[in-house]
Design an enzyme around this catalytic site. Structure first.
Site, mmCIF file in Angstrom:
data_model
loop_
_atom_site.group_PDB
_atom_site.id
_atom_site.type_symbol
_atom_site.label_atom_id
_atom_site.label_comp_id
_atom_site.label_asym_id
_atom_site.label_seq_id
_atom_site.Cartn_x
_atom_site.Cartn_y
_atom_site.Cartn_z
ATOM 1 N N LYS A 212 19.215 40.051 -11.600
ATOM 2 C CA LYS A 212 19.422 38.612 -11.792
ATOM 3 C C LYS A 212 20.824 38.323 -12.350
ATOM 4 O O LYS A 212 21.538 37.428 -11.879
ATOM 5 C CB LYS A 212 18.346 38.081 -12.749
ATOM 6 C CG LYS A 212 18.617 36.745 -13.348
ATOM 7 C CD LYS A 212 18.443 35.637 -12.342
ATOM 8 C CE LYS A 212 19.045 34.361 -12.845
ATOM 9 N NZ LYS A 212 18.373 33.178 -12.430
ATOM 10 N N CYS A 266 23.434 28.695 -15.827
ATOM 11 C CA CYS A 266 23.179 30.063 -15.362
ATOM 12 C C CYS A 266 24.459 30.847 -15.159
ATOM 13 O O CYS A 266 24.709 31.846 -15.817
ATOM 14 C CB CYS A 266 22.421 30.013 -14.042
ATOM 15 S SG CYS A 266 20.963 29.000 -14.121
HETATM 16 N N1 SAJ Z 1 30.963 26.218 -7.832
HETATM 17 C C1 SAJ Z 1 32.323 26.211 -7.511
HETATM 18 N N2 SAJ Z 1 32.710 26.669 -6.289
HETATM 19 C C2 SAJ Z 1 31.812 27.112 -5.354
HETATM 20 C C3 SAJ Z 1 30.427 27.123 -5.675
HETATM 21 C C4 SAJ Z 1 30.033 26.660 -6.931
HETATM 22 O O1 SAJ Z 1 33.184 25.801 -8.320
HETATM 23 O O2 SAJ Z 1 32.248 27.485 -4.265
HETATM 24 C C5 SAJ Z 1 30.529 25.730 -9.165
HETATM 25 C C6 SAJ Z 1 29.615 24.500 -9.083
HETATM 26 O O3 SAJ Z 1 30.364 23.333 -8.971
HETATM 27 C C7 SAJ Z 1 28.880 24.604 -10.413
HETATM 28 C C8 SAJ Z 1 28.756 26.118 -10.630
HETATM 29 O O4 SAJ Z 1 29.711 26.719 -9.769
HETATM 30 O O5 SAJ Z 1 29.659 24.059 -11.468
HETATM 31 C C9 SAJ Z 1 27.378 26.690 -10.341
HETATM 32 O O6 SAJ Z 1 26.787 26.090 -9.185
HETATM 33 P P1 SAJ Z 1 25.987 26.953 -8.092
HETATM 34 O O7 SAJ Z 1 25.528 26.042 -7.020
HETATM 35 O O8 SAJ Z 1 26.796 28.125 -7.663
HETATM 36 O O9 SAJ Z 1 24.737 27.587 -8.884
HETATM 37 P P2 SAJ Z 1 23.583 27.030 -9.887
HETATM 38 O O10 SAJ Z 1 24.063 27.269 -11.288
HETATM 39 O O11 SAJ Z 1 23.083 25.682 -9.539
HETATM 40 O O12 SAJ Z 1 22.381 28.066 -9.549
HETATM 41 C C10 SAJ Z 1 22.615 29.486 -9.612
HETATM 42 C C11 SAJ Z 1 22.110 30.127 -8.306
HETATM 43 N N3 SAJ Z 1 22.560 31.524 -8.241
HETATM 44 C C12 SAJ Z 1 23.263 32.005 -7.166
HETATM 45 O O13 SAJ Z 1 23.551 31.313 -6.215
HETATM 46 C C13 SAJ Z 1 23.618 33.465 -7.213
HETATM 47 C C14 SAJ Z 1 20.587 30.052 -8.260
HETATM 48 O O14 SAJ Z 1 20.087 30.762 -7.123
HETATM 49 C C15 SAJ Z 1 19.975 30.667 -9.531
HETATM 50 O O15 SAJ Z 1 18.560 30.587 -9.541
HETATM 51 C C16 SAJ Z 1 20.489 29.855 -10.706
HETATM 52 O O16 SAJ Z 1 21.927 30.002 -10.750
HETATM 53 C C17 SAJ Z 1 19.840 30.406 -11.963
HETATM 54 O O17 SAJ Z 1 18.857 29.789 -12.447
HETATM 55 O O18 SAJ Z 1 20.245 31.492 -12.427
#
Ligand code: SAJ
Length: 428
Positions: A212, A266
């Site tokens: 995870k 996360c």
């Molecule tokens: N972000 C960027 N650039 C990108 C992608 C995301 O700057 O190209 C930023 C987003 O704006 C945000 C942050 O990253 O601020 C996180 O967003 P996210 O969509 O990547 O992830 P979360 O935090 O909503 O959810 C993640 C997911 N993990 C992965 O994709 C590996 C989800 O599957 C997990 O269940 C969740 O964390 C968790 O609960 O751990």
């Protein structure tokens, strides 16, 4: 299939409540346990105390059929799922006090033969800590039947659902189940197969914990790469969005999108658990965290520079407070820190904060005389400087004419002509 007929879910938050509801709608007798009386009362009325698509239908259905109820004290049950927060402390080590509190509730109820699952995202060996903690309170029980003591089974089963898609991903995602013993893993696998249609992959507890953390660190490292490229590109006077779009045409390159920093509860948290477990060896993971954490400061500097170049008190529109697009979740959002720093540093500025998904400013911004929560249209009308912090659809719809004559700092690349939307969408 499982022989388990009753489950107590400890912690009715973003993960615990959906898990409780989906088990209950699949015929398991579920008791949800939470320290917050308001949450317990809401669930018993069949209501959901936060926004998550489709969850209310499940909770209302499960409560009305009598398969789900909530309480503040842990009952006797055949299985326990612990889904409580594991925040980090100032020194970035994990705070396991909520897990320990859950353990103190479970321990007196055990008779032997029960399954205890830790779902909370946890540092390596947290499941063993939970087991040791419970068995220290109940020396009459054991992990393996040694000395004829009745056995309690312990497993880790991390959640990996994406906020906003929880009820779909709970069912369709593959799932990792790590047991302290093989028997614990088998029992946990059988329980999750009640609702999980994805593959259920079995391993040991520590590997499951690390899996995870590694998934979220993988994303963090890759976002850090994109954020670093955005700063380098700015120095070189080139457009990072075009750079990434072009590089991603290579068949084995898929760079994510830069932004104002990484938010949510996360990805900005979990990598620190790996760093804390192996401080000397986690060099790349630590640096990625530092790169992403430094991005908001860089954005503040860019906006200040544009504001000061005006030579008069600036009106700044900050578009978006949520941690990512089209949600109302502000947790750990870099946008809030950026807006607060701008309000602090630019005393003569008026800051128009736009967040279509909330109707009040968060604590860090409320009560400041130079900050107003404003609608998109009026903010864009009044602003000299516009900073895009979140790629909400509402902002993407803004026309180029509206922005004419304004300084624009677009940290999400939503307004650059010819941006390859397919590439941007693939990164989300
Ligand atoms: N972000 C960027 N650039 C990108 C992608 C995301 O700057 O190209 C930023 C987003 O704006 C945000 C942050 O990253 O601020 C996180 O967003 P996210 O969509 O990547 O992830 P979360 O935090 O909503 O959810 C993640 C997911 N993990 C992965 O994709 C590996 C989800 O599957 C997990 O269940 C969740 O964390 C968790 O609960 O751990």
């Amino acid at each position: 299939m499982t022989n388990i007929k009753s489950v107590a879910v400890i912690g009715l938050g973003y993960i615990g409540l959906p898990t409780a509801a989906i088990l209950a709608t699949n015929g398991i007798e579920v008791v949800g346990v939470d320290v917050n009386q308001n949450t317990v009362d809401a669930v018993n009325r069949g209501e959901v105390p936060f926004v998550e698509p489709d969850l209310s239908v499940h909770v209302a259905g499960a409560v009305s059929q009598g398969h789900l109820r909530a309480t503040t004290s842990t009952p006797a049950s055949e299985a326990y799922i612990v889904a409580v927060p594991t925040p980090f402390r100032a020194d970035h080590t994990a705070d396991l006090s909520y897990i320990e509190a859950a353990a103190r509730g479970i321990a007196p109820q055990l008779k032997g033969g029960e399954l205890v699952i830790l779902e909370s995202t946890s540092p390596p060996r947290a499941t063993r800590h939970l087991a040791d903690y419970i068995l220290a309170l109940r020396p009459d029980l054991s992990l393996d039947g040694a000395g004829d003591a009745p056995v309690v089974h312990f497993a880790h089963c991390p959640e990996r659902v994406l906020p906003g898609r929880v009820m779909i991903e709970l069912v369709t995602n593959d799932r990792i189940v790590g047991g302290i013993t093989a028997e614990a893993a088998r029992l946990a696998k059988d329980l999750y197969s009640v609702f999980c249609q994805g593959e259920i992959l079995v391993t040991d507890d520590v590997t499951a914990e690390m899996a995870k953390l590694v998934e979220n660190s993988y994303r963090d490292v890759n976002i850090a790469f994109a954020n670093e490229l955005s700063v380098i590109s700015d120095n070189l006077g080139i457009d990072v969005w075009e750079l990434i779009r072009l590089a991603n045409h290579h068949p084995r390159v898929n760079i994510l999108q830069p932004g104002p920093g990484v938010g949510g509860h996360c990805i900005a948290v979990d990598p620190w658990f790996i760093v804390a477990a192996a401080p000397e060896e986690s060099r790349l993971i630590r640096t990625a965290r530092e790169v992403n954490d430094a991005k908001p400061e860089w954005v503040v500097a860019k906006v200040s520079e544009a504001a000061q170049a005006l030579g008069r008190p600036p009106v700044i529109a900050a578009l978006g407070l949520a941690f990512k697009a089209n949600i109302d979740d502000l947790r750990e959002s870099p946008s809030i820190g950026i807006a607060a720093a701008l309000a602090d540093q630019l005393a003569d500025a008026t800051l128009l904060v736009v967040e279509p998904h909330v109707n009040a400013l968060p604590k860090a911004l409320a009560g400041r005389s130079n900050v107003e929560l404003t609608a998109t249209e009026s903010a864009l009308e009044r602003a000299d400087v516009v900073v895009v912090l979140v790629d909400h659809d509402e902002f993407k719809a803004v026309s180029a004419e509206t922005l004419a004559g304004k300084s624009v700092i677009d940290t999400r690349g939503i307004w650059r002509a010819g941006v390859d939307q397919a590439v941007a969408a693939a990164a989300v």
